[in-house]
Design an enzyme around this catalytic site. Structure first.
Site, mmCIF file in Angstrom:
data_model
loop_
_atom_site.group_PDB
_atom_site.id
_atom_site.type_symbol
_atom_site.label_atom_id
_atom_site.label_comp_id
_atom_site.label_asym_id
_atom_site.label_seq_id
_atom_site.Cartn_x
_atom_site.Cartn_y
_atom_site.Cartn_z
ATOM 1 N N THR A 46 0.810 -1.204 0.000
ATOM 2 C CA THR A 46 0.000 0.000 0.000
ATOM 3 C C THR A 46 0.853 1.268 0.000
ATOM 4 O O THR A 46 1.877 1.319 0.666
ATOM 5 C CB THR A 46 -0.886 -0.043 1.253
ATOM 6 O OG1 THR A 46 -1.760 -1.149 1.104
ATOM 7 C CG2 THR A 46 -1.678 1.215 1.450
ATOM 8 N N VAL B 174 -12.952 -5.419 1.418
ATOM 9 C CA VAL B 174 -12.441 -4.041 1.377
ATOM 10 C C VAL B 174 -11.636 -3.798 2.645
ATOM 11 O O VAL B 174 -12.078 -4.157 3.740
ATOM 12 C CB VAL B 174 -13.608 -3.027 1.290
ATOM 13 C CG1 VAL B 174 -13.079 -1.606 1.312
ATOM 14 C CG2 VAL B 174 -14.431 -3.265 0.032
ATOM 15 N N GLY B 175 -10.469 -3.205 2.504
ATOM 16 C CA GLY B 175 -9.617 -2.918 3.663
ATOM 17 C C GLY B 175 -9.810 -1.504 4.180
ATOM 18 O O GLY B 175 -10.812 -0.840 3.890
ATOM 19 N N ASP B 176 -8.840 -1.043 4.934
ATOM 20 C CA ASP B 176 -8.924 0.278 5.563
ATOM 21 C C ASP B 176 -8.569 1.418 4.613
ATOM 22 O O ASP B 176 -9.006 2.555 4.822
ATOM 23 C CB ASP B 176 -7.968 0.345 6.759
ATOM 24 C CG ASP B 176 -6.516 0.116 6.321
ATOM 25 O OD1 ASP B 176 -6.264 -0.844 5.555
ATOM 26 O OD2 ASP B 176 -5.637 0.907 6.716
ATOM 27 N N THR C 195 -0.916 1.943 6.600
ATOM 28 C CA THR C 195 -0.648 0.686 5.897
ATOM 29 C C THR C 195 -0.550 -0.439 6.917
ATOM 30 O O THR C 195 0.025 -0.258 7.991
ATOM 31 C CB THR C 195 0.659 0.754 5.087
ATOM 32 O OG1 THR C 195 0.996 -0.573 4.659
ATOM 33 C CG2 THR C 195 1.823 1.311 5.882
ATOM 34 N N GLY D 148 -5.531 -4.415 7.309
ATOM 35 C CA GLY D 148 -6.668 -3.507 7.198
ATOM 36 C C GLY D 148 -7.808 -3.740 8.168
ATOM 37 O O GLY D 148 -8.393 -2.788 8.686
#
Ligand code: ASP
Length: 308
Positions: free
Chosen positions: A176, A205-207, A227, A230
């Site tokens: 990321t 879906v991550g952060d 990073t 997530g």
């Protein structure tokens, strides 16, 4: 006139110096240098922090070394699903996209969402329709293909697991990307972009595209880009938590970053790091992993690094 400053990251994780050849190390450092220069030159000319973080992230997205844009990790289905977000700290305007395929620079699409729509967050097909309407630059799947990422995915694709692009011993490439900056007007901005986790499925879906979790900007406090794992960054509302510690507890930027990354996040099992900028142009790095690809630039300092 405010002091201008920018910081960037290319992902956090456990890297072993012995596994990184001098050539590879030099390539990573050069890529970080280029991204810093792209962002800083905007600030130097009196440009906005929003333009600076976008340009820095575009530069990182365009190199296959990082898990964002070109070089994004593979999903369970062998595709690339990218997430990105951007925020401005004066107006607190924000834009985010998730589950994006075929868009060259997801961070620029996130900015379009912020500036050309009344929404903050668009995902999947709808986001791609919006991208088409605004003539976003697209690329075919060959552009996003990266041999290392492909091998990473091959190694775990039949397992029912997903992983951080930097969590395996088989590959030391980190992921990321993000940038935070403050411009001459004292406006803070932050942006984050990612391919997410290798072998992710079910539209995970991550952060990174979540305002408050992976990205946050507030002129009264700070700009943050995260990073790491997530799921934990979402549950810890990490980027906003740093801002809250500064606002409500009066902590300095570095104290707030360290409190979250070295104390609160490990308590819930999260690993990773972040970069931050405060309203006085101070920059901070914090990570609870072996290293984090990172860089910062002010009028009197330029730094790029990987290890602790
Ligand atoms: N935070 C990213 C995600 O969970 C991964 C990373 O930072 O490498 O999607």
């Amino acid at each position: 006139m405010s002091k201008i400053a920018i910081a960037i990251h290319g992902g956090a994780g456990t890297i072993l110096k012995k596994d990184l050849t001098p050539e590879k190390e030099a390539a990573y450092l050069a890529a970080l240098d280029n991204a810093l220069a792209a962002g800083y030159s905007v600030l130097e000319k009196g440009g906005s922090s929003l333009d600076a973080v976008e340009q820095a992230v575009v530069s990182l997205e365009n190199t296959p070394l990082f898990n964002a844009g070109k070089g994004s990790v593979f999903t369970k289905n062998g595709t690339h699903e990218m997430d990105a977000s951007i925020m401005e700290g004066k107006t607190k305007m924000a834009g985010a996209v998730s589950l994006i395929t075929g868009i060259k620079n997801p961070v620029s699409l996130a900015r379009l969402v912020m500036e050309k729509s009344e929404h903050v967050f668009m995902a999947g097909e709808g986001a791609l329709e919006f991208a088409k309407l605004h003539h976003c630059k697209t690329e075919n799947s060959d552009y996003f293909y990266d041999e290392y990422r492909f091998q990473q995915w091959q190694a775990i694709k039949n397992a029912d697991t997903f992983q951080l692009d930097h969590a395996t011993n088989k590959d030391k490439k980190f992921g990321t990307v993000g940038a935070v900056a403050i411009d001459v007007n004292g406006t803070i901005a932050a942006a984050t972009s990612t391919g997410g986790m290798t072998n992710k499925k079910f539209g995970r879906v991550g952060d990174s595209p979540m305002i408050g979790a992976g990205t946050y900007a507030n002129n009264q406090t700070c700009g943050i880009s995260c990073t790491g794992s997530g799921e934990f960054f979402i549950r810890g509302v990490v980027a906003y938590d740093v801002s809250c510690l500064m606002e409500y507890k009066g902590l300095s930027l570095q104290e707030a970053c360290d409190t979250v990354i070295k104390n609160r996040l490990p308590k819930i099992g999260g690993d990773g790091g972040l970069i931050g900028v405060d309203k006085n142009g101070n920059l901070a790095f914090s990570f609870n992993t072996e290293g984090m690809y990172r860089g910062k630039k002010t009028s009197n300092e330029t730094y790029v690094g990987i290890y602790k």
